[in-house]
Design a protein around this motif. Structure first.
Motif: not given
Length: 539
Positions: A303-307, A422-430, A462-468
């Motif tokens: 899948l892809s994640l969407v922020n 780089d991918v992991v840092k961008r998704l989970y840290a930054d 929840n790297a995408a900051s999804f909230s529902d």
């Protein structure tokens, strides 16, 4: 069952990049010429969950020798409280040192005792009583008793192990009424504790392992440490005093060969005895070549994640819906993988025990364009950037997604990075991305944990900051469901809600293969692709 909800017997080619706190980031090669319905045609490969090329007439076990296992990623830490445990990362390697309290048997779809003698719930599933085997000892000679189990679990939570927050939220207290009994008192009814005790938290560390800041890998597993060269090899010696009898092999050599083709060649040449594979072409090659193994197909593995954070394009649900409606997973599979993948938009394909008959969101480019136009009318400029790895199959996937998104009016831009880190840092840290390659890898044994951690508002993964709020309620309901029927009922509602709020862009599933040579026997499967070698032997 509608064809649009069926995704059985299909595969997605994937090059997995990393694992971070339970979510596996993957770059994948799928396909695309597709129709507009999202329906999945019959698979070109026909894989399903279960054993392949089963061996018969194995004969008596042969003693001695070294068994070489090529894992999916190199082991960098021997502390189960400080690393994610899964088949693709450290699970089989650390399982050899520590064992687990329970093991998931994928054939019976049940949890069975390993270090434990038994584990039974109360009638309301709020209390679980674990009985330990008599005479089990750590490799330092001390007993595996209730005090050691309780101390190891406390240590796991204190060290903030990957599953510690879920464990802490579910387990109110632990009692040790005698040396062989551990009683888990839960906050709510919960069956997922069996899953946790079959992975990282269930790898019990000896009390003597931690001396100040110094950690020594002392467990109750069938092997002990001889040599550890991080990112190179791990050599383990068989324990003559292992509770279930000395292992058949003298040593385990645990390595990670870079590249699935190189791993395949090593297996075929005899340089490797056992391997964990995720690249579909190599998986199919080894199966077609007659190699025995076990196929697992975790759900939401492609899948892809969407922020969805404020200020990001994905904060507008219409943007997420438009992306999903514009992207045909079957077309991706045909285009990039010759139709041999497992394309689909549902959370649980019909290879899964958790499959339901709720249809996916579907593919509708006209509706996608309409939703996108509405978002643009409210100020969205149409731009969205997709983050992926600078790697051939990842690039091919990115270009295919770009083509479909741009066809309905997006300005889909691609950003490549050079490394997994780089991918992991961008998704989970930054949390610095609009859209990114990803995977949730829901285990067949129990999908709750990773659904919860990836979807729950404020969840650890929840790297995408999804909230529902409605999805949060459904996740809570899933957490207290105690029968498979009750879980499937809630999962169907989660699918319905996911079609509305689109927490991910789902393209299908990725198969995993635990595979070994014809001369290797006795490999035991467990949760999430973890393998045990205490009964393994070579002739």
């Amino acid at each position: 069952m509608s064809r649009s909800s069926r995704r059985g017997h299909r595969k997605v080619a994937a090059v997995a990049l990393a694992v971070s706190a339970g979510l596996f980031v993957s770059s994948c090669a799928d396909s695309g010429n597709g129709g507009g319905s999202g329906d999945a045609p019959d698979s070109g490969s026909g894989l399903s969950i279960g054993p392949v090329n089963e061996q018969s007439g194995e004969g008596d076990a042969v003693k001695g020798g070294t068994l070489t296992f090529s894992g999916y990623s190199a082991v960098t830490n021997l502390d189960p409280a400080k690393t994610q445990i899964a088949g693709s990362v450290a699970g089989s390697e650390l399982g050899a040192i520590y064992d687990t309290l329970l093991r998931y048997d994928p054939a019976s779809k049940e949890f069975v005792p390993k270090l434990a003698e038994s584990m039974e719930p109360s009638s309301d599933f709020k209390t679980w009583t674990l009985e330990l085997r008599d005479g089990v000892k750590f490799s330092d000679g001390t007993p595996v008793d209730s005090a050691a189990v309780s101390a190891s679990l406390n240590r796991y939570v204190t060290n903030k192990g990957p599953q510690s927050s879920l464990y802490a939220s579910k387990v109110a207290s632990v009692d040790t009424p005698d040396a062989s009994t551990v009683v888990f008192n839960l906050v709510d009814p919960w069956t997922g504790i069996e899953s946790l005790l079959s992975t990282g938290p269930g790898m019990i560390v000896a009390p003597s392992a931690q001396q100040g800041d110094q950690f020594t890998p002392i467990g109750a597993g069938a092997f002990t440490l001889e040599k550890f060269a991080p990112n190179e090899e791990l050599i383990l010696d068989a324990r003559e005093d292992y509770f279930d009898g000395a292992p058949n092999v003298d040593k385990l050599r645990l390595i990670s060969i870079v590249g699935s083709q190189s791993t395949t060649e090593s297996l075929k040449s005899g340089g490797t005895d056992v391997a964990y594979m995720r690249s579909l072409p190599n998986v199919l090659d080894l199966i077609d070549s007659g190699y025995p193994g076990f196929v697992d197909i975790p759900s939401l593995s492609y899948l892809s994640l969407v922020n969805t954070a404020p200020g990001r394009p994905g904060a507008d649900v219409r943007v997420r819906q438009a992306l999903a409606l514009a992207t045909d997973p079957v077309a991706l599979d045909n285009r990039l993988n010759e139709g041999k993948g497992l394309p689909g938009q549902v959370i649980f394909q019909d290879t899964s025990r958790w499959h339901n008959d709720v249809a996916p969101i579907g593919v509708d480019t006209a509706k996608a364009k309409q939703l996108l136009d509405e978002a643009k009318a409210d100020g969205f400029d149409g731009k969205i950037t997709y983050l992926t790895l600078q790697e051939n199959s990842a690039q091919a996937m990115a270009l295919a997604l770009q083509s479909m998104a741009n066809a309905v009016g997006f300005d889909f831009q691609i950003e490549y990075v050079n490394s997994v880190a780089d991918v992991v840092k961008r998704l989970y840290a930054d949390r610095d991305f609009d859209m990114a390659t990803g995977s949730a890898n829901l285990a067949e044994a129990d999908p709750f944990e990773r659904l919860y951690s990836n979807l729950k508002t404020g969840g650890r993964n929840n790297a995408a900051s999804f909230s529902d709020p409605e999805m949060d309620t459904l996740l809570d309901q899933l957490g207290v469901a105690t029968s498979n029927d009750a879980k499937i009922e809630v999962l169907a509602k989660i699918q319905e809600r996911a079609n509305e709020v689109v927490p991910w862009q789902v393209y299908g599933n990725t198969p995993w293969l635990g595979v070994w040579g014809q001369n290797v026997h006795g490999i035991q499967q467990s949760l999430d692709g973890i393998m045990f070698f205490d009964k393994a032997w070579k002739n």
